[in-house]
Structures are given as C-alpha cells and as structure tokens.
Design an enzyme around this catalytic site. Structure first.
Site, PDB file in Angstrom:
ATOM      1  N   THR A   1      33.770  18.542  61.391  1.00 48.65           N
ATOM      2  CA  THR A   1      33.223  19.430  60.353  1.00 48.65           C
ATOM      3  C   THR A   1      31.728  19.697  60.515  1.00 48.65           C
ATOM      4  OG1 THR A   1      32.784  17.576  58.845  1.00 48.65           O
ATOM      5  CG2 THR A   1      34.951  18.655  58.673  1.00 48.65           C
ATOM      6  N   TRP A   2      31.162  19.331  61.673  1.00 49.45           N
ATOM      7  CA  TRP A   2      29.741  19.589  61.887  1.00 49.45           C
ATOM      8  C   TRP A   2      29.468  21.084  61.768  1.00 49.45           C
ATOM      9  CZ3 TRP A   2      26.797  17.974  66.986  1.00 49.45           C
ATOM     10  CH2 TRP A   2      25.418  17.927  66.715  1.00 49.45           C
TER      11      TRP A   2
ATOM     12  N   ASP B   1      36.891  14.319  60.118  1.00 52.66           N
ATOM     13  CA  ASP B   1      35.630  13.624  60.307  1.00 52.66           C
ATOM     14  C   ASP B   1      34.483  14.432  59.720  1.00 52.66           C
ATOM     15  OD1 ASP B   1      33.881  11.594  61.958  1.00 52.66           O
ATOM     16  OD2 ASP B   1      33.065  13.582  62.377  1.00 52.66           O
TER      17      ASP B   1
ATOM     18  N   TYR C   1      25.829  16.278  57.603  1.00 53.95           N
ATOM     19  CA  TYR C   1      26.259  17.650  57.850  1.00 53.95           C
ATOM     20  C   TYR C   1      25.983  18.516  56.626  1.00 53.95           C
ATOM     21  CZ  TYR C   1      28.922  15.400  61.641  1.00 53.95           C
ATOM     22  OH  TYR C   1      29.302  14.667  62.735  1.00 53.95           O
TER      23      TYR C   1
ATOM     24  N   GLN D   1      32.113   6.485  67.870  1.00 51.79           N
ATOM     25  CA  GLN D   1      32.200   7.932  68.021  1.00 51.79           C
ATOM     26  C   GLN D   1      31.013   8.402  68.861  1.00 51.79           C
ATOM     27  OE1 GLN D   1      31.565  11.722  65.132  1.00 51.79           O
ATOM     28  NE2 GLN D   1      33.190  10.322  64.455  1.00 51.79           N
TER      29      GLN D   1
ATOM     30  N   GLY E   1      31.046  25.292  74.833  1.00 54.69           N
ATOM     31  CA  GLY E   1      30.347  25.516  76.086  1.00 54.69           C
ATOM     32  C   GLY E   1      28.849  25.623  75.963  1.00 54.69           C
TER      33      GLY E   1
END
Length: 284
Positions: free
Chosen positions: A21-22, A50, A55, A165, A200
């Site tokens: 959920t960043w 997560d 965030y 993590q 990417g």
C-alpha cells in the site's frame, strides 16, 4: 488461486503474493479506487495486506481500514512502526493510532520499519507488551541486514521475530548472498517489497528487458507477471506489490499461476546475476 504459499510462524499459510500500500492514501480523490483495488485483491485470495504508519502519514492505513470493513476476519494485516516510535510509551501510542486508523482491535503482524535510535532490546520489549495486550499477533522487522539479524538473535526474545521485509527484485539480488539463505535456514519468511522495482522506476530497463519479455511471451504473460513469478520462486519469499487498480490486482494474480522453467531461471540469472560478494542492503 495457485498453490504457491508461504507459511508464517503460528502456522499461518498465505498466498505467496500479498498487497502493498505504499503511496496509497496520498490523494483523497483516489482513496475509493485504492480501497476497491484492495477489496478486489481480497476477493482473489490476496489476504495479506501490508501497510505502515509512514505511508501518507497514516493515510494508507485509513484506506486499508476502509477496504477491510466487514472483511477483517479474512485478512492478514501487516503494519509497521517508525523507528523513533519503536519503544516505550511512544510505541504503545503509535500502535494505538494505527489500530484506530485501520478500524481494528489487533494487527496480525507488526514490524519495525527500519533501525533507529531505540535499542533492539527496547523494541522487542515493546512488541512483547503489545502481544500480551492482544494488540498484535506476531512481530517482525524490515530493512534489517544480516548483521542486524544476528544482533537481534542475540537479544532475549529476539528469535521470535516472524519475518524480515526487504527490498528484493530481479535487479536487486544482494540478499541472496547471506541474508536470504540465513532466513530460509530459520524458516522465517522474507517479505519482498518493490518486487517490480516500482514498475521499473528503480531500475530502468527492467520491465522492457529483452530476456524478461521473451520469457513473458513464452508464458503468454506480462513482464510484471514474470518478475513476480521470479520473486516467489524462491523458498519462503512473499511478494507484496502495490496494485492501485482492479486491473493491476488481476494482473498480479496471474503471476501465481506461472511456473518458470529451469531454462527461464537460467536466462534470468545470466541477464541479472546475483552479486558474488557482500553488498549493502538495498533500501528505498
């Protein structure tokens, strides 16, 4: 849903892809779309979600709270505490604030986001107190390298750590030198954040690399699906990509059904070799 799973301590077995959920919760206009995407993921079996107090300064936790209304029992909820809150009364207050934003009475897995000013002893003590109060189930860490984990294991109660993590994707393989094998020896799952290198952006050319796209064509898949399939091909690794739309969630789900061949893995290994020596832990 594919049979690719990862088992956490407490014998909780989950699909090898979860939901990150960043960057969620940063724009009010997108919150409904983001919550809908998380709910779609839960429907597809992506039951690990997560998040972190960092965030959007709690905004992502609020999105998660909205998404899991009426579905809490179906979800394995992971959140993370700022390092400057990871001890004493500051830690208790931080956890309470996360619980309020998430709209729940307990967090299944609560992580130290990265190392900070508190001693690891203080953080372990906090985690044990939160467990005793029923506010968290298991606890773990994030962004800790091999030496950090050895130090944690030397702390009384430190070996109860349920996960680490870390950043891990095809073009960032430093953890394979010592950290990942050690975690595998402990039967401690590794949660891979940014498994697609932020679409990417962290490594330009990854998504359109000819080898990745050749393998994608062979599997009638997308480059992103191949990158996810590669991450979860490693024992005990769960990928937590962010998917802010229902379409992306469905694309991620397709990666669970892809089994890379030995030839595929060899080609990817040649294109993106793992370092032959210790490298600093990649973080974002």
């Amino acid at each position: 849903m594919s049979a690719k799973t990862v088992t956490f301590s407490g014998a909780r077995t989950l699909p090898a892809i979860g939901q990150g959920t960043w960057y969620m919760g940063e724009k009010a206009s997108l919150r409904k779309t983001e919550a809908d995407a998380l709910r779609a993921g839960i429907d597809l079996g992506f039951t690990l979600i997560d998040t972190a107090e960092m965030y959007a300064e709690g905004g992502a936790e609020e999105v998660v709270g909205e998404a899991i209304k009426g579905l809490r029992d179906n979800v394995y909820l992971v959140s993370k505490v700022y390092p400057w809150n990871a001890g004493g009364q500051k830690g208790m207050a931080a956890c309470e604030a996360s619980l309020r934003r998430l709209g729940t009475e307990h967090i299944d897995l609560y992580l130290l986001h990265w190392r900070g000013g508190f001693d690891l002893e203080d953080t372990v003590e906090l985690m044990e107190k939160l467990q005793h109060q029923g506010k968290i189930g298991r606890w773990g860490v994030s962004n800790l390298d091999y030496d950090d984990m050895q130090e944690l294991w030397g702390v009384e109660g430190g070996a109860a750590c349920a996960t680490n993590q870390v950043l891990y994707h095809l073009a960032s393989r430093g953890i394979e030198y010592d950290l990942l094998p050690w975690c595998q020896q402990q039967a401690m799952p590794v949660m891979a954040y940014c498994p697609l290198a932020q679409a990417g952006r962290l490594r330009s050319g990854l998504m359109n690399h000819p080898v990745v796209n050749e393998i994608a064509r062979d599997h009638h898949a997308t480059a992103a699906q191949i990158l996810l399939a590669w991450v979860i091909s490693h024992q005990g690794v769960i990928a937590i990509p962010k998917a802010a739309s229902v379409e992306h969630v469905k694309e991620n789900a397709g990666a669970l059904d892809i089994t890379l061949t030995a030839q595929d893995l060899l080609k990817l290994d040649r294109a993106f070799p793992a370092p032959a020596h210790k490298t600093p832990l990649d973080v974002v």
